[in-house]
Write an enzyme that holds these catalytic residues in place. Structure first.
Site, PDB file in Angstrom:
ATOM      1  NE  ARG A  50      -3.948  -3.960   9.472  1.00  0.00           N
ATOM      2  CZ  ARG A  50      -3.251  -3.176   8.672  1.00  0.00           C
ATOM      3  NH1 ARG A  50      -2.346  -2.347   9.173  1.00  0.00           N
ATOM      4  NH2 ARG A  50      -3.436  -3.172   7.355  1.00  0.00           N
TER       5      ARG A  50
ATOM      6  N   GLY B 168      -5.093  -6.447  -5.210  1.00  0.00           N
ATOM      7  CA  GLY B 168      -5.056  -6.418  -6.663  1.00  0.00           C
ATOM      8  C   GLY B 168      -5.551  -7.684  -7.344  1.00  0.00           C
TER       9      GLY B 168
ATOM     10  CE  LYS C 116     -10.726  -1.998  -5.468  1.00  0.00           C
ATOM     11  NZ  LYS C 116     -10.680  -0.733  -4.678  1.00  0.00           N
TER      12      LYS C 116
ATOM     13  CB  VAL D 127       3.632  -1.338   8.063  1.00  0.00           C
ATOM     14  CG1 VAL D 127       5.137  -1.359   7.829  1.00  0.00           C
ATOM     15  CG2 VAL D 127       3.049  -2.731   7.917  1.00  0.00           C
TER      16      VAL D 127
ATOM     17  CG  HIS E  65      -3.003   4.904  -0.321  1.00  0.00           C
ATOM     18  ND1 HIS E  65      -3.510   3.645  -0.510  1.00  0.00           N
ATOM     19  CD2 HIS E  65      -2.958   5.077   1.007  1.00  0.00           C
ATOM     20  CE1 HIS E  65      -3.747   3.089   0.664  1.00  0.00           C
ATOM     21  NE2 HIS E  65      -3.418   3.946   1.598  1.00  0.00           N
TER      22      HIS E  65
ATOM     23  NE  ARG F 145       5.545  -0.342   4.295  1.00  0.00           N
ATOM     24  CZ  ARG F 145       4.341  -0.883   4.395  1.00  0.00           C
ATOM     25  NH1 ARG F 145       4.154  -2.170   4.096  1.00  0.00           N
ATOM     26  NH2 ARG F 145       3.315  -0.168   4.783  1.00  0.00           N
TER      27      ARG F 145
END
Lengths: 503, 169, 503, 169
Positions: free
Chosen positions: A295, A166, A159, A298, A209, A341
């Site tokens: 923060r 990604g 990574k 969404v 996740h 979404r």
């Protein structure tokens, strides 16, 4: 205590925050780019100021202009939303320097969690499990990485240190293929971020996740609001989230453990306000810290619907110096919430973004349905910003009821003028694995692809009638209906591969 | 009026009669068909069953989006069908490919130059839009012609950015 | 157990019921009149059949056609909604005779509660307090009424036996004025209902209209879901409802007593399914049975939001022979809900109904907001049906939060093409008496009238700028802006007095 | 361009300059004014303050609906104002009143007949629409003329149903 809030954002999240301010009796100030003149956040605010042209770097990323608007308008607080300047410690600091309340964490917490190596080390020391890997070790060269790799074990991920989304990421299954993949990852990282450094991380197979929402006030009280399941992703973009997670539901012990760990991670950086700890969870229910989003997320509404806590109201209250109104034991998850979404992108054409003027919108409504959106009939979807145009959020007593409700709401939703990914969601909700809650982060890419009509022969006849009636009634037969050869404008379709750009 | 409508190689013979009646492969249906708010959004009642669909006209086909599924349909009348069959149903090969911007955006890079030979699948332009980057590739072998854009330039939707001419052209 | 439901209604309530059926996995059949071809209930249903032209008596009131559609479509159950055939015992019986489940009470209960005298007598015997009066005594002549009046006491009401909606109703303050008012009431009743019979009823001054929602299954379980405050009315039409009632909130004893009485009233007629007991409550918290509505109410959503019970889901479950899923002690009222009825009528012009094509709709959404509507951009509001086009329903943790949320949602709501009563609601929410919860059923008519701009001088300048910019930009100045004399088309305005017709 | 705009007898002198600037009674404002979706729905920014309003053109005035309040405004340019003032600002009395249907509906009753004398306030027509009955009354004394509708008849919006002529006419 502040009474006027500047919202340094646009789109649905700016509208969401504006609504919260109105409901708390606060005055609002919007900032907008030139193409956003008619956007809802401009129309719903008490004051609105243009801060530049369409490109984000010339408007929504211009700290100086935003702070100038704060001065000019008399705003005493700034809510950054998500994206743009939301996770910029320097922006949070600049607000404080101006004497403005920043509705979010302290700059030091943003900075600590923004640097992956620091974040990993900090939470590891606080006893939070992290994915085994070399991220904490700084920039290693290829020989060093190749030496360490067998200790971590295959499969593993290469990574980019600076990365995200990604870019500069490669999956490695054996030592033999590793040198070539290292080179490719470094090259991509260099191109994308100007930084070729990479690190290794154990690949958690079949991972989910799952994230934990936390709330912390400035009196040292930190609680969590349970988990969100975010494994329905495509190219690392979340598409649909649910709370609770089907994987965690029924396992109160796992939820409590993850929640405690999340609270510990937040406390490790002296966190204040709303934040989210992202975990990877493997099939054996081991969980690993991924990162903290310092923060509003969404997908915060699904947590609001199952806990009854209005997270944005709470963010504002915390920033006004109030104590949390809940203790951990007050938080009960009730029912089930799912968020789809809705993006302006074509699921039948590689999810290519779609722009244009929205001509007609029919929004689903009724019991258990919430829509957070910034668009309306007559609004133009421009290529300047991301493709999220609405969040369709439903609540049901049970997961089954929530799914049925989301199905009916998706079928009701009509957005004319751009293509949307609503059909993707409709098919996802029809898939047996989704219905059974059996999916991981690779489900969408590996096991699920929007198909054409082959699986719906029974409605082919209806489609044929529709096409024929439209063709007939439009009298366009002569010029349009004959099947022709390759068309220029459509050629690019099968060749396109859109990659999201992370800034 | 009689049409031959094709979806996924399945042919439907659809005849539209005058009085809200159509036949499909000989079967008769009562239909009631209305457009909503002047949009390509249609409410269809077929023997009492209620359907709603968006029907998009694209250059290749009618795209019928029905209950989350997309059907690509071609509609020909009998004369057109006869002509096409008589002509062997062959599809003309395009000698020239004109790369148009699929959407407004910013040209990030143009990794080819005029006169360069390219193979099918080679990247011609990298375009950025809505925070996404897209590699636009050549659908055919050929020679790059008329490069009209450069890195950093904004383009409008459907703006031709360059062309690829077939090698023999 | 039925799997296909015919909805014998139109508009928002048909959509509401269709959504519930979808969420329960049931097939749906809509019926529609010719002008309703594009209505949402037609578009959202699995099947839809035209049952005649626009006038209700030729379509939505045609039992024979509706039952014919049930046979043709294979529907096994009928939901009548409210209005139209919902409280017609003969329709409920006809459904049963056809072997269809009627999603509502038994015909005998509809009949018992539909006849005011029977209803009053039945509940009085069950120990339910009723307003003192002569309704139980049959048709008395003027001499008899004049003799009884002093026993009831003044002020009192003369009401039409067959009536409703204020037709044939007169308020009497003294014996002297009574003969003339009796004559007027009988004449009006005769004209409106073909029946000049009237009765006397004590006038409860400062009364509130508060109703209790009940649910009863076919196993003898009857519960109530708390109260709804419905005193905000204009000419006997409810305009805004809230739950809890500000008058009852905090007085658990009153709520329990009213609830128990409501359950007793329902049990007195062997009630099954959802129903509502309407009470008048005086300033001393005495309450009197008014009537029972043996059907779903327009304002049912506010009860859903505070109790978490989906009343329409529950109606269907009960009709499918299921037991109630709640006991009385499971029902907790949580937070506060308010519903504003959005009508196509002009609050600045005597609430005259407004018809036309809706050109643009921007629906409020976001946290705590629910909209139940049957209209969309492109739909035509015709003069055939009532003027209710949407119900804007909000939930808040407290009454104050609900009011603030409703304010922001009303300000967001844009409906172009007809005039609506949204400004009425906006002003109502600004009034101090409403904010304090101090209002009775006469509040709107006696103490509240929509005013022009006199009280908002500070925004007059903005209005002047707007008018000037529009006039300027439309270049219509020469023909339109000069103030002229009386206009024909507007003359009727100040003379109009619309009366609702009850059928 | 300078206008005199009147709301509730309050006069505003509004001057529209070229560059997004207006003055109102001499005070200067930065304005930014846009129509939404082609509707009589306007977003207005005045020195940074955001307002949204529906502005309807009616025959008497501009009706400005702003934050739940309705303002009836007349807008005149200077020349028009001068002419009106010079003419004494008088308003012509209409000799004839034409009763138009305020909305589509069904005529329930016409309690007057041609040639009948009526007083101001007398009911001329009872009209039913949207489940409401409305008594339409005469705004002036006069003689009923040209009764064009009868009970049971449907009427369209703005259809003239009858007229009342002033007695002396």
């Amino acid at each position: 205590m502040f009474t006027k809030v500047l919202i340094a954002n646009r789109g649905e999240i700016a509208v969401r925050i504006l609504r919260a301010c109105r409901e708390l009796g606060l005055q609002t100030v919007a900032v907008y780019s030139e193409p956003d003149r008619q956007a809802l956040h401009v129309r719903y605010a008490d004051q609105a100021y243009c801060i530049g042209p369409g490109a984000s770097r010339d408007s929504y990323l211009r700290m100086d202009k935003i702070l100038e608007v704060a001065r000019k308008s008399g705003a005493q607080a700034i809510h950054p939303g998500y994206g743009f300047l939301a996770e910029r410690a320097d922006f949070a600091q600049a607000c404080l320097d101006e004497g403005l309340a920043f509705i979010g964490p302290k700059p030091s917490a943003i900075a600590a969690m923004g640097d992956k190596i620091v974040a990993r080390e900090t939470v590891r020391k606080a006893g939070v499990p992290v994915v085994p890997g070399t991220e904490g070790e700084g920039g290693l060269n290829d020989d060093e990485l190749l030496a360490i790799a067998p200790q971590i074990g295959f499969p593993l991920l290469v990574k980019a240190t600076a990365g995200g989304g990604g870019k500069g990421m490669r999956e490695v299954r054996s030592l033999e293929e590793m040198p070539a993949l290292l080179r490719a990852a470094r090259r991509e990282a260099e191109a994308a971020f100007g930084d070729g450094n990479v690190y290794l991380e154990k690949l958690i197979e079949g991972a989910r996740h799952i994230e934990i929402q936390v709330l912390a006030d400035s009196f040292g009280n930190t609680i969590h609001l349970g988990e969100r399941e975010c494994s329905i992703q495509r190219r690392h973009q979340k598409l649909l989230e649910e709370s609770p997670s089907p994987f965690v539901a029924g396992d109160d012990d796992l939820r409590r453990k993850m929640g405690q760990v999340a609270v510990r991670a937040a406390e490790a950086v002296g966190y204040v306000n709303a934040g989210t700890i992202e975990f990877l969870v493997d099939a054996d229910k081991h969980f690993y810290f991924l990162e903290m989003n310092t923060r509003l997320q969404v997908e915060h509404p699904i947590t609001e619907l199952v806990t009854g806590v209005d997270i944005v109201h709470e963010q504002i209250r915390i920033a006004r110096g109030r104590q949390l109104r809940w203790k951990q034991e007050d938080i009960q998850m009730r029912g089930w919430a799912i968020e789809a979404r809705v993006n302006a992108e074509d699921p039948y054409n590689n999810f290519v973004p779609s722009t244009g003027k929205l001509n007609h919108i029919l929004m689903p409504s009724g019991p258990g349905v919430r829509v957070d959106t910034g668009v309306f009939s007559g609004f133009e979807i421009t290529p300047y910003y991301d493709s999220l145009i609405a969040k369709l959020i439903v609540w049901g007593e049970t997961r089954a009821e929530a799914i049925l409700r989301l199905r009916r709401a998706l079928e009701e939703y009509r957005i004319m003028g751009v293509r949307t990914n609503i059909p993707f969601h409709q098919k996802l909700l029809d898939s047996h694995r989704f219905m059974a809650g059996q999916y991981d982060t690779r489900f969408v890419e590996e096991r699920f692809s929007p198909q054409y009509s082959a699986d719906r022969r029974e409605e082919g006849e209806i489609a044929a009638i529709l096409a024929t009636l439209v063709a007939h009634s439009e009298n366009l037969q002569a010029s349009n209906i004959v099947r022709r050869g390759i068309r220029d404008t459509s050629n690019w379709k099968w060749l396109s591969r859109w990659e999201r750009v992370h800034r | 009026m009689k049409y031959i409508t094709t979806i996924d190689n399945q042919e439907y013979t659809v005849e539209i009669l005058d009085d809200g009646v159509v036949t499909v492969n000989g079967k008769t249906y009562q239909v009631n068909f209305e457009s909503i708010d002047g949009q390509p959004l249609y409410s269809l009642l077929v023997n009492g069953a209620s359907y709603e669909s968006m029907v998009y006209a694209t250059e290749e086909a009618w795209e019928v989006l029905l209950r989350g599924y997309l059907y690509k349909a071609t509609v020909e009348d009998e004369r057109e069908k006869r002509l096409r069959v008589a002509a062997g149903g062959s599809q003309a090969q395009n000698a020239h490919f004109h790369l148009k911007a699929p959407m407004p955006g910013l040209v990030v890079a143009v990794p080819v130059s005029e006169g360069q030979e390219v193979k099918s699948g080679d990247v011609l332009v990298i375009l950025e839009s809505m925070k996404m980057q897209n590699e636009l590739k050549s659908p055919q072998d050929g020679i790059v012609k008329r490069v009209r854009v450069q890195a950093g330039q904004s383009v409008e939707r459907n703006q031709v950015m360059l062309s690829v001419h077939a090698p023999e052209a």
